[in-house]
Write a protein that holds these residues in place. Sequence first.
Motif, mmCIF file in Angstrom:
data_model
loop_
_atom_site.group_PDB
_atom_site.id
_atom_site.type_symbol
_atom_site.label_atom_id
_atom_site.label_comp_id
_atom_site.label_asym_id
_atom_site.label_seq_id
_atom_site.Cartn_x
_atom_site.Cartn_y
_atom_site.Cartn_z
ATOM 1 N N SER A 159 -7.090 58.689 -8.131
ATOM 2 C CA SER A 159 -7.056 59.125 -6.736
ATOM 3 C C SER A 159 -7.256 57.939 -5.794
ATOM 4 O O SER A 159 -7.834 56.913 -6.171
ATOM 5 C CB SER A 159 -8.140 60.179 -6.484
ATOM 6 N N VAL A 160 -6.764 58.079 -4.584
ATOM 7 C CA VAL A 160 -6.828 56.983 -3.609
ATOM 8 C C VAL A 160 -8.268 56.554 -3.358
ATOM 9 O O VAL A 160 -8.591 55.362 -3.337
ATOM 10 C CB VAL A 160 -6.156 57.403 -2.283
ATOM 11 N N PHE A 161 -9.140 57.518 -3.177
ATOM 12 C CA PHE A 161 -10.534 57.225 -2.845
ATOM 13 C C PHE A 161 -11.209 56.404 -3.936
ATOM 14 O O PHE A 161 -11.862 55.398 -3.663
ATOM 15 C CB PHE A 161 -11.270 58.554 -2.636
ATOM 16 N N VAL A 162 -11.026 56.810 -5.183
ATOM 17 C CA VAL A 162 -11.651 56.094 -6.294
ATOM 18 C C VAL A 162 -11.012 54.720 -6.480
ATOM 19 O O VAL A 162 -11.695 53.727 -6.753
ATOM 20 C CB VAL A 162 -11.561 56.927 -7.587
ATOM 21 N N VAL A 174 -4.094 57.729 6.472
ATOM 22 C CA VAL A 174 -4.975 56.686 7.003
ATOM 23 C C VAL A 174 -4.054 55.638 7.617
ATOM 24 O O VAL A 174 -3.178 55.109 6.930
ATOM 25 C CB VAL A 174 -5.841 56.060 5.894
ATOM 26 N N PRO A 175 -4.188 55.320 8.896
ATOM 27 C CA PRO A 175 -3.163 54.512 9.583
ATOM 28 C C PRO A 175 -3.008 53.082 9.101
ATOM 29 O O PRO A 175 -1.885 52.588 9.015
ATOM 30 C CB PRO A 175 -3.601 54.562 11.050
ATOM 31 N N ASP A 176 -4.082 52.385 8.811
ATOM 32 C CA ASP A 176 -3.950 50.982 8.430
ATOM 33 C C ASP A 176 -5.186 50.533 7.659
ATOM 34 O O ASP A 176 -6.189 51.237 7.568
ATOM 35 C CB ASP A 176 -3.753 50.096 9.673
ATOM 36 N N GLY A 178 -10.875 64.841 -2.643
ATOM 37 C CA GLY A 178 -10.594 65.210 -4.018
ATOM 38 C C GLY A 178 -9.268 64.666 -4.508
ATOM 39 O O GLY A 178 -8.763 63.661 -4.014
ATOM 40 N N THR A 179 -8.714 65.363 -5.467
ATOM 41 C CA THR A 179 -7.423 64.997 -6.020
ATOM 42 C C THR A 179 -6.691 66.277 -6.380
ATOM 43 O O THR A 179 -7.218 67.373 -6.195
ATOM 44 C CB THR A 179 -7.593 64.082 -7.254
ATOM 45 N N THR A 180 -5.473 66.157 -6.865
ATOM 46 C CA THR A 180 -4.699 67.321 -7.285
ATOM 47 C C THR A 180 -4.819 67.466 -8.795
ATOM 48 O O THR A 180 -5.238 66.548 -9.501
ATOM 49 C CB THR A 180 -3.225 67.171 -6.890
ATOM 50 N N GLU A 224 -4.875 45.476 2.434
ATOM 51 C CA GLU A 224 -3.620 45.009 3.030
ATOM 52 C C GLU A 224 -2.652 44.500 1.966
ATOM 53 O O GLU A 224 -1.432 44.705 2.063
ATOM 54 C CB GLU A 224 -3.899 43.902 4.041
ATOM 55 N N GLU A 225 -3.183 43.822 0.953
ATOM 56 C CA GLU A 225 -2.344 43.226 -0.083
ATOM 57 C C GLU A 225 -1.890 44.242 -1.125
ATOM 58 O O GLU A 225 -0.981 43.966 -1.911
ATOM 59 C CB GLU A 225 -3.108 42.091 -0.774
ATOM 60 N N SER A 226 -2.523 45.398 -1.152
ATOM 61 C CA SER A 226 -2.159 46.430 -2.124
ATOM 62 C C SER A 226 -1.189 47.426 -1.481
ATOM 63 O O SER A 226 -0.905 47.368 -0.283
ATOM 64 C CB SER A 226 -3.404 47.170 -2.594
ATOM 65 N N SER A 227 -0.706 48.334 -2.282
ATOM 66 C CA SER A 227 0.165 49.402 -1.773
ATOM 67 C C SER A 227 -0.578 50.729 -1.732
ATOM 68 O O SER A 227 0.041 51.785 -1.638
ATOM 69 C CB SER A 227 1.401 49.536 -2.669
ATOM 70 N N ILE A 228 -1.896 50.662 -1.766
ATOM 71 C CA ILE A 228 -2.684 51.876 -1.962
ATOM 72 C C ILE A 228 -2.544 52.873 -0.819
ATOM 73 O O ILE A 228 -2.555 54.095 -1.035
ATOM 74 C CB ILE A 228 -4.171 51.505 -2.204
ATOM 75 N N LEU A 229 -2.371 52.379 0.419
ATOM 76 C CA LEU A 229 -2.287 53.301 1.550
ATOM 77 C C LEU A 229 -0.913 53.954 1.677
ATOM 78 O O LEU A 229 -0.706 54.801 2.551
ATOM 79 C CB LEU A 229 -2.652 52.577 2.846
ATOM 80 N N SER A 230 0.023 53.569 0.789
ATOM 81 C CA SER A 230 1.313 54.265 0.764
ATOM 82 C C SER A 230 1.186 55.607 0.059
ATOM 83 O O SER A 230 2.079 56.454 0.128
ATOM 84 C CB SER A 230 2.362 53.402 0.061
ATOM 85 N N ILE A 231 0.063 55.804 -0.618
ATOM 86 C CA ILE A 231 -0.225 57.074 -1.289
ATOM 87 C C ILE A 231 -1.158 57.881 -0.391
ATOM 88 O O ILE A 231 -2.233 57.415 -0.020
ATOM 89 C CB ILE A 231 -0.898 56.836 -2.652
ATOM 90 N N LEU A 232 -0.744 59.075 -0.026
ATOM 91 C CA LEU A 232 -1.557 59.876 0.877
ATOM 92 C C LEU A 232 -2.796 60.391 0.147
ATOM 93 O O LEU A 232 -2.702 60.907 -0.967
ATOM 94 C CB LEU A 232 -0.749 61.061 1.415
#
Length: 353
Positions: free
Chosen positions: A228-231, A292-294, A218-220, A331-339
Amino acid sequence: MAIMVPESFPMNAGEGPLSYTQNSYHQKEGLITSKAIIDEAIAERLDIKRFSTSCPFTIADFGCSTGPNTFVLVQNVIEAVEAKYKQCPSLSSHVPEFQVYFNDHVSNDFNTLYKSIPFDKKYFVAGVPGSFFGRLFPKASLNFAHSSYALQWLSMAPTELLDKESPAWNKGRITYANAPEEVFKAYSAQFAKDMTSFLNARAEEVVPGGLVALLLVGTTDDVLSHQSVFVRLFGLMGSCLMEMAELGLLSETEIDSFNMPVYNTSPKEMKGLIEENGCFSIESMDPIVHEVPDAKTCSIHLRAGMEGVLKEHFGSEIMDELFHRFTKKIEESSILSILPNELSVILKRKVAN
């Protein structure tokens, strides 16, 4: 009048390197994180004195997939219920037997699930194929219902997304990321319809005083669903498909005729739908966050869970290329920096006055 049959989106079957069985440890971490919430709910909220000691304690896991996480969940619930009985002086010598129902769509790989059932289990087992958006059990027959990482799946993508005359026509996208407001509203309306069906069915099946535990992607309330990260990840996947269309590996028409049937709800939205149902009290609603680790791990986990619906529409030939590009995009995005945010919800079936 024709009956709309919910679509089926099974996880990757078997036990191979791309299977859900081998690539669902992110989901396992979520279950481990939410274990304390479920333990507390059982210890403090479950009305075991209302249950017959001569009948088994019944547990249903809705959207169980192929395991192994469903077995972890079941064992955790059983241990918490046993502890609850043993701590009650009048019931300490009456710990019930346990009946566990594993539910998923008829297309789920139940063979892999059954082969993975722990040999030392202390409960009886039954598989219950069918959509959890409808009734699956007799009235007041479940003591504890659970669903994790399943309710983000819609029963179907909103039909207006394919209508060229509709303001919700979702041309060039596969989800509501970076889409007009009308597209988001169509997704939100479909989620509301599906969640209402889910809650109505469980209200019939769960005994008064019984519990329902949900874990949703979900999201907050302060982060819009389409951000949200998933979307956003599926927004990246959509851009991969568009690049492949430009290279002639598939057609834009194929993309325009496909929409990923997933939605991220918020606590406020869930609260409203539960209150509208009126049959459950909200015992807790807590955010769950874990990393998510990587990029590679993220990509292969999503492939294990989502490849089936993609393959059905686009064919299997482009899957390796699609997920290779998808991994690079992450990898090229910063998306995984957001939990990523997930939502743990504990409901209690109200007792009629």
